[in-house]
Design a protein around this motif. Structure first.
Motif, PDB file in Angstrom:
ATOM      1  N   GLY A  48       0.783  -1.225   0.000  1.00  0.00           N
ATOM      2  CA  GLY A  48       0.000   0.000   0.000  1.00  0.00           C
ATOM      3  C   GLY A  48       0.814   1.273   0.000  1.00  0.00           C
ATOM      4  N   VAL A  49       2.122   1.166  -0.270  1.00  0.00           N
ATOM      5  CA  VAL A  49       2.982   2.348  -0.292  1.00  0.00           C
ATOM      6  C   VAL A  49       2.717   3.128  -1.570  1.00  0.00           C
ATOM      7  CG1 VAL A  49       5.347   3.169  -0.291  1.00  0.00           C
ATOM      8  CG2 VAL A  49       4.725   1.194   1.092  1.00  0.00           C
ATOM      9  N   THR A  50       2.639   4.451  -1.463  1.00  0.00           N
ATOM     10  CA  THR A  50       2.369   5.314  -2.607  1.00  0.00           C
ATOM     11  C   THR A  50       3.460   6.363  -2.756  1.00  0.00           C
ATOM     12  OG1 THR A  50       1.118   6.919  -1.288  1.00  0.00           O
ATOM     13  CG2 THR A  50      -0.106   5.036  -2.229  1.00  0.00           C
ATOM     14  N   LEU A  51       3.459   7.064  -3.893  1.00  0.00           N
ATOM     15  CA  LEU A  51       4.424   8.150  -4.069  1.00  0.00           C
ATOM     16  C   LEU A  51       4.228   9.255  -3.034  1.00  0.00           C
ATOM     17  CD1 LEU A  51       4.612   8.436  -7.969  1.00  0.00           C
ATOM     18  CD2 LEU A  51       6.148   7.218  -6.423  1.00  0.00           C
ATOM     19  N   PRO A  52       2.994   9.676  -2.725  1.00  0.00           N
ATOM     20  CA  PRO A  52       2.850  10.672  -1.659  1.00  0.00           C
ATOM     21  C   PRO A  52       3.393  10.192  -0.306  1.00  0.00           C
ATOM     22  CG  PRO A  52       0.865  10.621  -2.994  1.00  0.00           C
ATOM     23  CD  PRO A  52       1.713   9.462  -3.442  1.00  0.00           C
ATOM     24  N   SER A  53       3.239   8.903  -0.009  1.00  0.00           N
ATOM     25  CA  SER A  53       3.756   8.424   1.278  1.00  0.00           C
ATOM     26  C   SER A  53       5.279   8.445   1.300  1.00  0.00           C
ATOM     27  CB  SER A  53       3.226   7.026   1.598  1.00  0.00           C
ATOM     28  OG  SER A  53       3.664   6.070   0.654  1.00  0.00           O
ATOM     29  N   PHE A  54       5.919   8.100   0.167  1.00  0.00           N
ATOM     30  CA  PHE A  54       7.373   8.232   0.090  1.00  0.00           C
ATOM     31  C   PHE A  54       7.778   9.684   0.333  1.00  0.00           C
ATOM     32  CE2 PHE A  54       7.679   4.428  -2.968  1.00  0.00           C
ATOM     33  CZ  PHE A  54       8.078   3.573  -1.960  1.00  0.00           C
ATOM     34  N   LEU A  80      -0.056  25.858   4.710  1.00  0.00           N
ATOM     35  CA  LEU A  80      -0.038  25.119   5.970  1.00  0.00           C
ATOM     36  C   LEU A  80      -1.433  24.697   6.406  1.00  0.00           C
ATOM     37  CD1 LEU A  80       2.578  27.170   8.031  1.00  0.00           C
ATOM     38  CD2 LEU A  80       2.926  25.033   6.787  1.00  0.00           C
ATOM     39  N   GLY A  81      -2.452  25.413   5.948  1.00  0.00           N
ATOM     40  CA  GLY A  81      -3.811  25.099   6.350  1.00  0.00           C
ATOM     41  C   GLY A  81      -4.555  24.183   5.408  1.00  0.00           C
ATOM     42  N   SER A  82      -3.919  23.782   4.311  1.00  0.00           N
ATOM     43  CA  SER A  82      -4.588  22.898   3.358  1.00  0.00           C
ATOM     44  C   SER A  82      -4.635  21.471   3.911  1.00  0.00           C
ATOM     45  CB  SER A  82      -3.876  22.938   2.003  1.00  0.00           C
ATOM     46  OG  SER A  82      -2.533  22.505   2.090  1.00  0.00           O
ATOM     47  N   PRO A  83      -5.518  20.623   3.367  1.00  0.00           N
ATOM     48  CA  PRO A  83      -5.709  19.264   3.919  1.00  0.00           C
ATOM     49  C   PRO A  83      -4.436  18.419   3.903  1.00  0.00           C
ATOM     50  CG  PRO A  83      -7.491  19.845   2.427  1.00  0.00           C
ATOM     51  CD  PRO A  83      -6.459  20.915   2.275  1.00  0.00           C
ATOM     52  N   VAL A  84      -4.292  17.587   4.908  1.00  0.00           N
ATOM     53  CA  VAL A  84      -3.139  16.683   4.998  1.00  0.00           C
ATOM     54  C   VAL A  84      -3.259  15.593   3.941  1.00  0.00           C
ATOM     55  CG1 VAL A  84      -1.957  14.986   6.434  1.00  0.00           C
ATOM     56  CG2 VAL A  84      -2.812  17.107   7.460  1.00  0.00           C
ATOM     57  N   VAL A  85      -2.149  15.337   3.235  1.00  0.00           N
ATOM     58  CA  VAL A  85      -2.072  14.256   2.255  1.00  0.00           C
ATOM     59  C   VAL A  85      -1.224  13.113   2.797  1.00  0.00           C
ATOM     60  CG1 VAL A  85      -1.274  13.594  -0.056  1.00  0.00           C
ATOM     61  CG2 VAL A  85      -2.461  15.784   0.287  1.00  0.00           C
ATOM     62  N   GLU A 140       1.462  13.241   6.034  1.00  0.00           N
ATOM     63  CA  GLU A 140       2.130  14.071   7.028  1.00  0.00           C
ATOM     64  C   GLU A 140       3.645  14.024   6.867  1.00  0.00           C
ATOM     65  OE1 GLU A 140       2.246  16.843   9.783  1.00  0.00           O
ATOM     66  OE2 GLU A 140       0.330  15.942   9.204  1.00  0.00           O
ATOM     67  N   PRO A 141       4.327  15.183   6.798  1.00  0.00           N
ATOM     68  CA  PRO A 141       3.847  16.546   7.002  1.00  0.00           C
ATOM     69  C   PRO A 141       3.349  17.246   5.733  1.00  0.00           C
ATOM     70  CG  PRO A 141       6.211  16.588   6.787  1.00  0.00           C
ATOM     71  CD  PRO A 141       5.804  15.136   6.670  1.00  0.00           C
ATOM     72  N   LEU A 142       3.245  16.532   4.628  1.00  0.00           N
ATOM     73  CA  LEU A 142       2.830  17.156   3.370  1.00  0.00           C
ATOM     74  C   LEU A 142       1.322  17.380   3.349  1.00  0.00           C
ATOM     75  CD1 LEU A 142       4.971  15.206   0.756  1.00  0.00           C
ATOM     76  CD2 LEU A 142       5.516  17.341   1.939  1.00  0.00           C
ATOM     77  N   ARG A 143       0.949  18.534   2.789  1.00  0.00           N
ATOM     78  CA  ARG A 143      -0.440  18.896   2.645  1.00  0.00           C
ATOM     79  C   ARG A 143      -0.775  19.078   1.168  1.00  0.00           C
ATOM     80  NH1 ARG A 143      -3.000  20.295   7.435  1.00  0.00           N
ATOM     81  NH2 ARG A 143      -1.642  20.061   9.244  1.00  0.00           N
ATOM     82  N   LEU A 144      -2.010  19.388   0.892  1.00  0.00           N
ATOM     83  CA  LEU A 144      -2.466  19.453  -0.492  1.00  0.00           C
ATOM     84  C   LEU A 144      -1.598  20.370  -1.341  1.00  0.00           C
ATOM     85  CD1 LEU A 144      -4.661  18.609  -2.548  1.00  0.00           C
ATOM     86  CD2 LEU A 144      -5.946  20.637  -1.827  1.00  0.00           C
ATOM     87  N   TYR A 145      -1.220  21.529  -0.802  1.00  0.00           N
ATOM     88  CA  TYR A 145      -0.438  22.481  -1.585  1.00  0.00           C
ATOM     89  C   TYR A 145       1.028  22.069  -1.722  1.00  0.00           C
ATOM     90  CZ  TYR A 145      -4.170  25.920  -2.109  1.00  0.00           C
ATOM     91  OH  TYR A 145      -5.321  26.572  -2.455  1.00  0.00           O
ATOM     92  N   ASP A 146       1.406  20.959  -1.103  1.00  0.00           N
ATOM     93  CA  ASP A 146       2.756  20.421  -1.313  1.00  0.00           C
ATOM     94  C   ASP A 146       2.809  19.454  -2.487  1.00  0.00           C
ATOM     95  OD1 ASP A 146       4.434  21.409   0.997  1.00  0.00           O
ATOM     96  OD2 ASP A 146       2.775  20.512   2.109  1.00  0.00           O
ATOM     97  N   CYS A 147       1.674  19.165  -3.099  1.00  0.00           N
ATOM     98  CA  CYS A 147       1.580  18.094  -4.094  1.00  0.00           C
ATOM     99  C   CYS A 147       1.123  18.637  -5.440  1.00  0.00           C
ATOM    100  CB  CYS A 147       0.598  17.028  -3.632  1.00  0.00           C
ATOM    101  SG  CYS A 147       0.934  16.396  -1.961  1.00  0.00           S
ATOM    102  N   CYS A 148       1.668  18.072  -6.507  1.00  0.00           N
ATOM    103  CA  CYS A 148       1.279  18.487  -7.850  1.00  0.00           C
ATOM    104  C   CYS A 148      -0.124  17.957  -8.170  1.00  0.00           C
ATOM    105  CB  CYS A 148       2.280  17.968  -8.877  1.00  0.00           C
ATOM    106  SG  CYS A 148       2.277  16.165  -9.055  1.00  0.00           S
TER     107      CYS A 148
END
Length: 383
Positions: A144-150, A198-203, A205-213
């Motif tokens: 179940g490992v994903t690119l966002p989790s990496f 910093l206030g966008s939804p968690v994808v 942790e610690p990355l949030r929506l605005y940390d992701c393409c």
């Protein structure tokens, strides 16, 4: 140094959902690159093209198109050319450019047309996520490992190891959204601030929506030839340890380092010579890690440079002046070529004041597959 030049570029606007098909997007970008080539006074490039290289990652997986290179040759009216499709997941675009450069440099092709395209909105988000999830090692996929989790694991390790504040990642997103706001081809043209990030939804942790393409529809294209234009000084690719869990250091991305070394060696240049860079920021943490792997900054220091404004458009090293994957968008097959399109515009001085990097002569791009499973780097120059 090569004798290969980018003599024409073009792209479509990157969008969350395009009303055009994969073929229509690819054709539009190709036509723009061919027109750009011809505007410089050269003879019509359509008649000169001898090879077509098409980058696409997901067309078959999303059941939209097979035989894409052959279909595009027909749509463009250039039957008779050598044609192929290149798939290297999210680094497909730069890999196709590499194929085109090699074809022209070897004499196998006089003029190579390289086109990258993706229409990710054609399928449900779950189907696209599943297709992208298959990029990881089988052993990690079944767990179940994903690119966002990496990316989340790497981000947490980086912040802890270097005592970096969470705001350093947010600053990457803020910068790239600011740059995209002035780019008419970008998917997201709305600025954000650190509080938004910093206030966008968690994808993951610690990355949030605005940390992701985002997922994106779009296409980009290059004409490669021996004519004058922006020179491909060096290009190089490398693979890394496929299973991320087998890597000695979660922050070390071997393919990035090796591809960068090869591209710089072939160009007879170093990171110190670069005036503007397009970095593969599928996640904000990747912009920092790649800048350090490539020698632009020492390990653990890119976050400070970012917070100090060194990577802004008017900073010491402008990074992702078009918005990067984060805000310009990330249509997998088109991304690597869109980086080169952006650098060509910057190096030629084609852009308006709110987009143009001052006095840029050397450009650098890195396009990454998966979480560093494969990387391709390109060094360009223009006098």
């Amino acid at each position: 140094m090569t004798d290969v030049h980018v003599s024409g570029v073009g792209m479509t606007r990157f969008e969350s959902r395009s009303d055009r098909s994969v073929m229509e997007l690819a054709t539009a970008a190709a036509e723009r690159a061919l027109a750009d080539h011809s505007r410089s006074g050269r003879s019509p490039s359509r008649d000169q093209v001898t090879s077509l290289h098409v980058s696409n990652a997901l067309a078959e997986a999303l059941d939209t198109r097979t035989g894409i290179a052959n279909a595009l040759a027909s749509a463009l009216g250039i039957e008779g050319v050598a044609a192929d499709r290149i798939e290297n997941t999210s680094a497909s675009g730069a890999s196709a450019c590499h194929r085109g450069v090699d074809a022209v440099a070897s004499g196998a092709s006089d003029v190579a047309l390289v086109v990258g395209v993706e229409r990710m909105s054609v399928a449900e988000t779950s189907a696209v996520t599943e297709a992208i999830g298959r990029l990881v090692h089988d052993r990690e996929y079944v767990q179940g490992v994903t690119l966002p989790s990496f990316a989340g694991l790497a981000a947490a390790t980086y912040l802890d190891r270097y005592d970096a504040p969470r705001e350093a990642l947010a600053a990457v997103a803020v910068k790239n959204h600011h740059n995209a706001a002035a780019n008419r081809f970008a998917q997201f043209r709305t600025e954000i601030d650190v509080a938004d990030a910093l206030g966008s939804p968690v994808v993951a942790e610690p990355l949030r929506l605005y940390d992701c393409c985002p997922m994106t529809d779009g296409a980009s294209a290059l004409v490669l030839s021996r004519d004058d234009g922006v020179r491909i000084e060096g290009i190089g690719g490398a693979t890394g340890t496929h299973a991320v869990a087998d890597r000695d250091d979660p922050l070390a991305i071997e393919s990035v380092r090796l591809a960068g070394e090869r591209a710089f060696d072939r160009a007879d240049l170093t990171s110190d010579d670069v005036d503007v860079a397009c970095i593969h920021d599928a996640f904000t943490i990747l912009e920092l890690l790649e800048l350090e792997e490539l020698g632009f900054y020492e390990p653990g220091t890119a976050w400070r440079a970012t917070l100090e404004g060194a990577t802004e458009r008017d900073g010491d090293l402008p990074v992702n002046p078009g918005g990067g994957l984060k805000a310009r968008g990330h249509p997998l097959g088109a991304t690597g070529l869109s980086q080169i399109v952006e650098l060509v515009w910057q190096l030629r001085g084609d852009l308006t004041d709110d987009r143009q990097v001052s006095d840029a002569r050397i450009g650098f791009a890195i396009n990454v597959a998966g979480f560093g499973n494969n990387s391709v780097c390109t060094v360009l120059s223009h006098d």
